[in-house]
Design a protein around this motif. Structure first.
Motif, short mmCIF file in Angstrom:
data_model
loop_
_atom_site.label_atom_id
_atom_site.label_comp_id
_atom_site.label_asym_id
_atom_site.label_seq_id
_atom_site.Cartn_x
_atom_site.Cartn_y
_atom_site.Cartn_z
N ILE A 284 0.75 -0.74 -0.01
CA ILE A 284 -0.19 0.11 -0.20
C ILE A 284 1.02 1.45 -0.78
CG2 ILE A 284 -1.77 1.52 1.16
CD1 ILE A 284 -1.80 -1.24 2.01
N THR A 285 0.67 2.17 -0.44
CA THR A 285 2.14 2.80 -1.30
C THR A 285 1.71 4.53 -1.03
OG1 THR A 285 1.46 3.15 -3.42
CG2 THR A 285 3.02 2.21 -3.39
N THR A 286 0.39 4.53 -0.46
CA THR A 286 -0.90 5.93 0.25
C THR A 286 -0.76 5.95 1.43
OG1 THR A 286 -2.97 5.25 -1.09
CG2 THR A 286 -3.04 6.94 -0.01
N THR B 81 -4.63 3.47 -3.21
CA THR B 81 -2.96 3.52 -4.17
C THR B 81 -2.18 2.10 -4.54
OG1 THR B 81 -2.63 5.31 -5.01
CG2 THR B 81 -1.22 3.75 -5.41
N LEU B 82 -1.97 0.90 -4.96
CA LEU B 82 -0.94 -0.23 -4.23
C LEU B 82 -0.49 -0.73 -5.43
CD1 LEU B 82 -4.64 -2.26 -4.23
CD2 LEU B 82 -3.29 -1.36 -2.51
N GLU B 83 1.20 -1.25 -5.02
CA GLU B 83 1.87 -1.68 -5.95
C GLU B 83 2.11 -3.03 -5.53
OE1 GLU B 83 5.65 1.48 -6.74
OE2 GLU B 83 6.02 -0.43 -5.25
N CYS B 84 1.84 -3.51 -7.58
CA CYS B 84 2.30 -4.69 -6.56
C CYS B 84 3.68 -5.09 -7.24
CB CYS B 84 1.31 -5.81 -7.61
SG CYS B 84 1.32 -7.27 -7.34
N THR C 214 -6.17 -8.26 -3.22
CA THR C 214 -5.24 -9.01 -3.99
C THR C 214 -5.11 -8.68 -5.65
OG1 THR C 214 -6.90 -11.32 -3.53
CG2 THR C 214 -5.08 -11.43 -5.09
N CYS C 215 -3.38 -9.01 -5.05
CA CYS C 215 -2.53 -8.61 -6.77
C CYS C 215 -2.63 -10.66 -7.05
CB CYS C 215 -1.28 -8.09 -6.37
SG CYS C 215 -0.07 -7.93 -7.54
#
Length: 352
Positions: free
Chosen positions: A182-184, A195-198, A244-245
């Motif tokens: 979770i980059t937020t 904002t998510l980062e995978c 989920t990523c």
């Protein structure tokens, strides 16, 4: 060998064994024995004094090395990694290992089609004769950091032959194959968007990602960053949920990583901060008022016209003013379990 197993029963699994019993002796004849049959055995012998004695018998059969090298995962900034070559050989082998830097054949695909040898990575394991086992294991250290993938090469040799196993030194941005972050910043989660980062390593995955939330799939293409594909996605966030990523494997299928977003109670606010608005209209001209309140739990909306509660409870309402009224006041009340806020519109006729 198990204590209740005859010697020939053991060797017959891998080869042929004949047993001849004489008055004062027992002869075992083993044919086509392989290195796999080697080991320690306990022999029980009855002496002339009717006493049973146990003897340990080591049988080790010569064979050329059967060696393998474990793949190694190294972080891009690692100072040192351990490399292990292991297998079976008798006599005990001489083991030499080194790592070679790979040249990537295309920008997005690190494949060791050509290598550059680095002498300072070469390591030598001293050979010694071992009467305990045909198993061997040799561990070496290779110095980092590693700016690209490497190939691990070993030469394992004894009097019976040579084996040249290979392995991979896989360089990653992070230890896991797939990582979901979770980059937020946490304090900004209160504003309804996360904002998510995978990330997935470039060796085993394509750049195709799927983000899943509440049963809905969002397909995203990642970009190369070091030794990983990286994809980002932003979504509305108003309650606790599992996201989920799914990272696409080159061999087919997906590897999934999930996280639970925290449930956060936060104060109500209006998206546009002005809580008092003045509007001038022509007689009977209509305008849409928007009560843009946001918060968690999701707020309930109520409208009042000149202090009278309206039956409409949506976030938008039509408003107009007649010549007889000259001016009216609309009030939006937004409330949840945390608090209540209001916004006022004063609507008047345009002066002639």
């Amino acid at each position: 060998m198990e204590s209740n197993t005859e010697l020939c029963e053991h060797f017959n699994v891998y080869s042929e064994c004949d047993k001849t019993i004489g008055k004062h002796y027992t002869i075992y004849l083993v044919r086509n024995a392989s290195m796999n049959s080697s080991g320690w055995f306990t022999l029980y012998i009855n002496s002339t004094y009717a006493m049973e004695k146990a003897y340990m018998l080591g049988i080790f059969i010569h064979g050329e090395p059967r060696a393998s090298v474990d793949d190694v995962i190294a972080l891009w900034n690692a100072d040192r990694v351990e490399i292990t070559c292991h297998g079976q050989a008798y006599p005990y082998p001489l083991v030499m290992c080194w790592v070679e830097q790979c040249i990537e054949n295309v920008k997005t695909e690190p494949v060791c089609e050509e290598t550059i040898h680095h002498d300072h990575f070469q390591c030598l394991k001293e050979s010694h004769f071992d009467y305990l086992s045909v198993e061997f294991s040799a561990t070496f250290s290779a110095n980092g950091p590693f700016i690209s993938p490497h190939s691990i090469r070993c030469s394992v040799s004894n009097t019976e032959g040579t084996s040249n196993p290979k392995g991979r030194l896989i360089v990653r941005n992070f230890p896991e194959q797939v990582r979901l972050n979770i980059t937020t910043p946490f304090e900004e989660l209160a504003y309804g968007t996360v904002t998510l980062e995978c990330q997935a390593d470039v060796y085993d995955f394509t750049n195709h990602f799927v983000f899943v939330s509440n049963g809905t799939e969002y397909h995203v293409l990642g970009q190369r960053d070091g030794f990983a594909w990286v994809a980002g996605y932003s979504m509305d966030f108003h309650s606790e949920k599992i996201v989920t990523c799914m990272a696409n494997l080159k061999t087919g299928g997906y590897l999934n990583v999930s996280k639970t977003l925290p449930r956060i109670l936060y104060d109500l606010r209006f998206v546009h901060g002005n809580r008092s608005v003045l509007i001038a209209l022509q007689p009977d001209e209509k305008v849409i008022l928007h009560c843009d309140a946001t918060g968690y739990p999701v707020p309930k909306i109520a409208w009042l016209r000149d202090g009278i509660l309206q039956s409409h409870n949506g976030s938008m309402i039509n408003a107009s003013v007649s010549v007889k009224e000259e001016s009216i006041t609309f009030l939006c009340l937004a409330s949840n379990d945390v608090m209540q806020i209001s916004k006022t519109w004063r609507i008047s006729l345009i002066s002639k």
